[in-house]
Design a protein around this motif. Structure first.
Motif, PDB file in Angstrom:
ATOM      1  N   ILE A   5      -3.943   8.534   2.460  1.00 37.71           N
ATOM      2  CA  ILE A   5      -3.294   7.650   1.483  1.00 37.71           C
ATOM      3  C   ILE A   5      -2.652   6.472   2.205  1.00 37.71           C
ATOM      4  CG2 ILE A   5      -1.399   7.455  -0.188  1.00 37.71           C
ATOM      5  CD1 ILE A   5      -1.911  10.399  -0.897  1.00 37.71           C
ATOM      6  N   PHE A   6      -1.971   6.744   3.295  1.00 36.20           N
ATOM      7  CA  PHE A   6      -1.263   5.687   4.026  1.00 36.20           C
ATOM      8  C   PHE A   6      -2.226   4.858   4.882  1.00 36.20           C
ATOM      9  CE2 PHE A   6       1.758   8.998   2.987  1.00 36.20           C
ATOM     10  CZ  PHE A   6       2.733   8.259   2.325  1.00 36.20           C
ATOM     11  N   GLU A   7      -3.276   5.498   5.381  1.00 32.27           N
ATOM     12  CA  GLU A   7      -4.317   4.735   6.085  1.00 32.27           C
ATOM     13  C   GLU A   7      -4.954   3.729   5.123  1.00 32.27           C
ATOM     14  OE1 GLU A   7      -4.903   4.817   9.186  1.00 32.27           O
ATOM     15  OE2 GLU A   7      -4.280   6.789   9.973  1.00 32.27           O
ATOM     16  N   ASP A   8      -5.207   4.172   3.902  1.00 31.66           N
ATOM     17  CA  ASP A   8      -5.813   3.280   2.910  1.00 31.66           C
ATOM     18  C   ASP A   8      -4.820   2.237   2.406  1.00 31.66           C
ATOM     19  OD1 ASP A   8      -8.223   4.518   3.173  1.00 31.66           O
ATOM     20  OD2 ASP A   8      -8.209   5.553   1.248  1.00 31.66           O
ATOM     21  N   ALA A   9      -3.545   2.585   2.397  1.00 28.26           N
ATOM     22  CA  ALA A   9      -2.517   1.599   2.052  1.00 28.26           C
ATOM     23  C   ALA A   9      -2.517   0.473   3.075  1.00 28.26           C
ATOM     24  CB  ALA A   9      -1.146   2.268   1.985  1.00 28.26           C
ATOM     25  N   LEU A  10      -2.705   0.838   4.350  1.00 26.63           N
ATOM     26  CA  LEU A  10      -2.776  -0.164   5.410  1.00 26.63           C
ATOM     27  C   LEU A  10      -3.994  -1.070   5.217  1.00 26.63           C
ATOM     28  CD1 LEU A  10      -1.741  -1.344   8.076  1.00 26.63           C
ATOM     29  CD2 LEU A  10      -2.980   0.485   9.289  1.00 26.63           C
ATOM     30  N   LYS A  11      -5.125  -0.498   4.807  1.00 26.31           N
ATOM     31  CA  LYS A  11      -6.318  -1.300   4.533  1.00 26.31           C
ATOM     32  C   LYS A  11      -6.057  -2.289   3.401  1.00 26.31           C
ATOM     33  CE  LYS A  11      -9.553   2.325   5.988  1.00 26.31           C
ATOM     34  NZ  LYS A  11     -10.561   3.311   5.510  1.00 26.31           N
ATOM     35  N   PHE A  12      -5.346  -1.847   2.382  1.00 25.19           N
ATOM     36  CA  PHE A  12      -4.982  -2.719   1.265  1.00 25.19           C
ATOM     37  C   PHE A  12      -4.083  -3.856   1.742  1.00 25.19           C
ATOM     38  CE2 PHE A  12      -2.102  -3.118  -2.656  1.00 25.19           C
ATOM     39  CZ  PHE A  12      -2.896  -4.094  -3.241  1.00 25.19           C
ATOM     40  N   ALA A  13      -3.112  -3.524   2.596  1.00 22.11           N
ATOM     41  CA  ALA A  13      -2.212  -4.541   3.145  1.00 22.11           C
ATOM     42  C   ALA A  13      -2.990  -5.577   3.950  1.00 22.11           C
ATOM     43  CB  ALA A  13      -1.150  -3.880   4.019  1.00 22.11           C
ATOM     44  N   GLU A  14      -3.942  -5.109   4.741  1.00 22.98           N
ATOM     45  CA  GLU A  14      -4.745  -6.020   5.561  1.00 22.98           C
ATOM     46  C   GLU A  14      -5.595  -6.935   4.704  1.00 22.98           C
ATOM     47  OE1 GLU A  14      -6.682  -3.080   7.897  1.00 22.98           O
ATOM     48  OE2 GLU A  14      -5.154  -3.079   9.494  1.00 22.98           O
ATOM     49  N   LEU A  15      -6.096  -6.414   3.583  1.00 20.27           N
ATOM     50  CA  LEU A  15      -6.863  -7.247   2.652  1.00 20.27           C
ATOM     51  C   LEU A  15      -6.004  -8.385   2.102  1.00 20.27           C
ATOM     52  CD1 LEU A  15      -9.572  -7.463   0.884  1.00 20.27           C
ATOM     53  CD2 LEU A  15      -8.239  -6.295  -0.863  1.00 20.27           C
ATOM     54  N   ILE A  16      -4.762  -8.074   1.796  1.00 18.49           N
ATOM     55  CA  ILE A  16      -3.857  -9.078   1.234  1.00 18.49           C
ATOM     56  C   ILE A  16      -3.577 -10.196   2.231  1.00 18.49           C
ATOM     57  CG2 ILE A  16      -1.510  -9.489   0.372  1.00 18.49           C
ATOM     58  CD1 ILE A  16      -1.557  -6.594  -0.720  1.00 18.49           C
ATOM     59  N   VAL A  17      -3.179  -9.832   3.443  1.00 16.29           N
ATOM     60  CA  VAL A  17      -2.733 -10.860   4.401  1.00 16.29           C
ATOM     61  C   VAL A  17      -3.878 -11.746   4.882  1.00 16.29           C
ATOM     62  CG1 VAL A  17      -0.765  -9.488   5.186  1.00 16.29           C
ATOM     63  CG2 VAL A  17      -2.929  -9.317   6.403  1.00 16.29           C
ATOM     64  N   PHE A  35      -5.207   5.177  -1.784  1.00 25.68           N
ATOM     65  CA  PHE A  35      -3.889   4.662  -2.143  1.00 25.68           C
ATOM     66  C   PHE A  35      -3.922   4.048  -3.539  1.00 25.68           C
ATOM     67  CE2 PHE A  35      -0.849   1.025  -2.130  1.00 25.68           C
ATOM     68  CZ  PHE A  35       0.330   1.739  -2.009  1.00 25.68           C
ATOM     69  N   ILE A  36      -4.921   3.221  -3.785  1.00 31.92           N
ATOM     70  CA  ILE A  36      -5.061   2.606  -5.101  1.00 31.92           C
ATOM     71  C   ILE A  36      -5.361   3.664  -6.160  1.00 31.92           C
ATOM     72  CG2 ILE A  36      -6.574   1.098  -6.473  1.00 31.92           C
ATOM     73  CD1 ILE A  36      -6.621  -0.791  -4.080  1.00 31.92           C
ATOM     74  N   LYS A  37      -6.169   4.647  -5.801  1.00 31.71           N
ATOM     75  CA  LYS A  37      -6.507   5.723  -6.725  1.00 31.71           C
ATOM     76  C   LYS A  37      -5.254   6.456  -7.188  1.00 31.71           C
ATOM     77  CE  LYS A  37      -8.991   9.104  -8.653  1.00 31.71           C
ATOM     78  NZ  LYS A  37      -9.752   8.913  -9.910  1.00 31.71           N
ATOM     79  N   ILE A  38      -4.373   6.787  -6.258  1.00 30.86           N
ATOM     80  CA  ILE A  38      -3.195   7.561  -6.620  1.00 30.86           C
ATOM     81  C   ILE A  38      -2.184   6.728  -7.404  1.00 30.86           C
ATOM     82  CG2 ILE A  38      -1.741   7.227  -4.554  1.00 30.86           C
ATOM     83  CD1 ILE A  38      -1.241  10.292  -4.653  1.00 30.86           C
TER      84      ILE A  38
END
Length: 432
Positions: free
Chosen positions: A89-101, A175-178
């Motif tokens: 979940i947190f690994e995927d949250a990091l991927k989401f953060a990287e997509l944003i920046v 992360f997005i799923k949850i």
């Protein structure tokens, strides 16, 4: 920034000034290493939540239904997760953060739509996302400040409202799923498309937000160490009597921590500014009671503030206070009112800050400044105990950045005396 204070001068302060001790997690770390390795406790905490967490609602039927549906949806989804799935979940949250920046157009659009904004001391939502990415890149997810993840819950819903096309690249992101699982209830409490309140509702009452509060509170509880002084593993290596003598020289004890370690060391009242673990008492804050059955008894997390500055350190405390009218709710006081009132009551002239990283606590510094000003302290003084030179530089920079008041208050704040003391020197003198 070279204003170092000697231990001799520090002793004089303790003897002569009305002085407050304000501590962060750096105090607890000296008593047990588990308070440093929070991520190591996550999976065992997850299993405790599944077995023994208690989430109760006392409010109107719509509020109750929304909270329960969202939380139960997440718990049902995550119940059988193993450790790998949980950390994913947190690994995927990091991927989401990287997509944003990486997407300047998205960042620009969010700013234009007023989904993101800059605080008075210059920090934006995107700045926190960049902190997540920087920490994740250098040391993995376990290097990320545990309170920063919640900014991504907010940004997910903000981005979704903006119809951003890039979310399709994260179709298999847990992360997005949850977060979506935590927003399953069709109950709407706010109908106001012209403001951000509908967006905030999706974040604050999201089932994953509730689970997140449970998860990290339980991890910080550290199998009961946070509420049972006898369990702390490093106590035999410390001079407890010397620590008691040191801490009891302070007129006021303020803590940002949830544990009751200070209560075992300080003879007067300890004031928890971000909430605390409460034993064998079921408490309600904003109509919700969060607690856990443990071998040390029932532990309430209900008033604990954990999460990013934008929502969970500013907006949510205000909502919690407004909810005081609910007869079931614990009467809460906002951070700013509490710290100003206490510093006034104890006539504090000097605040010693120990074990606090300034990264997510700019509001602490601002409120100390305002309290000094409003209480008309003639010679205000802050002593910042720093572990590394990097911490010292961050604090010095933050001190200037948070001074964005009206001109007379800003002028007063700039004149506050700031001294620096090496944490290692203080530990050597008073702890060992």
């Amino acid at each position: 920034m070279s204003n170092e204070i000697s231990l001799k001068s520090f002793h004089q302060l303790l003897n002569n000034d009305k002085i407050s001790f304000l501590c962060g997690n750096g105090l607890s770390l000296n008593f047990d290493g588990d308070f440093l390795n929070i991520y190591d406790n996550l999976y065992s905490s997850h299993k405790k939540i599944i077995r023994g967490a208690s989430y109760k609602i006392k409010s109107n039927s719509s509020f109750k239904r929304k909270c329960n549906e969202n939380y139960r949806s997440v718990i049902q989804y995550i119940r059988a997760f193993d450790e790998k799935k949980l950390m994913e979940i947190f690994e995927d949250a990091l991927k989401f953060a990287e997509l944003i920046v990486k997407d300047d157009e998205l960042i620009s659009d969010l700013k234009e739509q007023k989904k993101t904004y800059e605080l008075v001391f210059g920090v934006t939502h995107i700045d926190i996302v960049k902190m997540i990415c920087k920490a994740g890149k250098s040391g993995g997810i376990q290097s990320v400040n545990i309170e920063n993840w919640t900014i991504l819950i907010y940004l997910y819903f903000a981005i979704k409202e903006s119809k951003y096309h890039g979310l399709k690249y994260l179709f298999d992101n847990s992360f997005i799923k949850i977060i979506e699982m935590g927003n399953i209830s069709r109950v709407r409490l706010i109908y106001d498309t012209k403001s951000s309140y509908e967006l905030y509702e999706k974040v604050i009452l999201n089932g994953f937000t509730t689970y997140y509060r449970f998860l990290f509170s339980t991890a910080i509880l550290s199998n009961g160490k946070a509420i049972n002084f006898e369990m702390l593993e490093n106590v035999p290596n410390l001079d407890i009597q010397k620590i008691r003598l040191f801490l009891n020289q302070f007129d006021l004890f303020l803590t940002l921590n949830y544990d009751n370690i200070p209560e075992s060391l300080y003879d007067k009242d300890v004031h928890h500014l971000h909430g605390k673990f409460v034993i064998n008492s079921e408490e309600y804050v904003y109509g919700q009671s969060l607690g856990l059955s443990t071998s040390n008894g029932y532990v309430s997390f209900s008033d604990i503030l954990i999460g990013d500055y934008f929502i969970f350190k500013t907006l949510l405390p205000t909502i919690n206070k407004l909810a005081n009218s609910n007869k079931h709710n614990k009467k809460v006081v906002t951070f700013s009112n509490k710290i100003e009132s206490l510093m006034n009551d104890y006539e504090i002239q000097t605040v010693v800050i120990f074990g606090m990283n300034i990264e997510n606590d700019h509001h602490v510094l601002r409120n100390i400044m305002l309290s000094f000003y409003n209480n008309e302290v003639a010679s205000p003084h802050i002593v910042y105990c720093y572990f590394s030179n990097e911490e010292k530089i961050q604090f010095a920079n933050a001190f200037q950045e948070v001074i964005t008041f009206r001109e007379d208050v800003s002028e007063y704040s700039r004149a506050i005396k700031v001294s620096y003391l090496k944490t290692k020197e203080l530990l050597k003198e008073y702890f060992y």
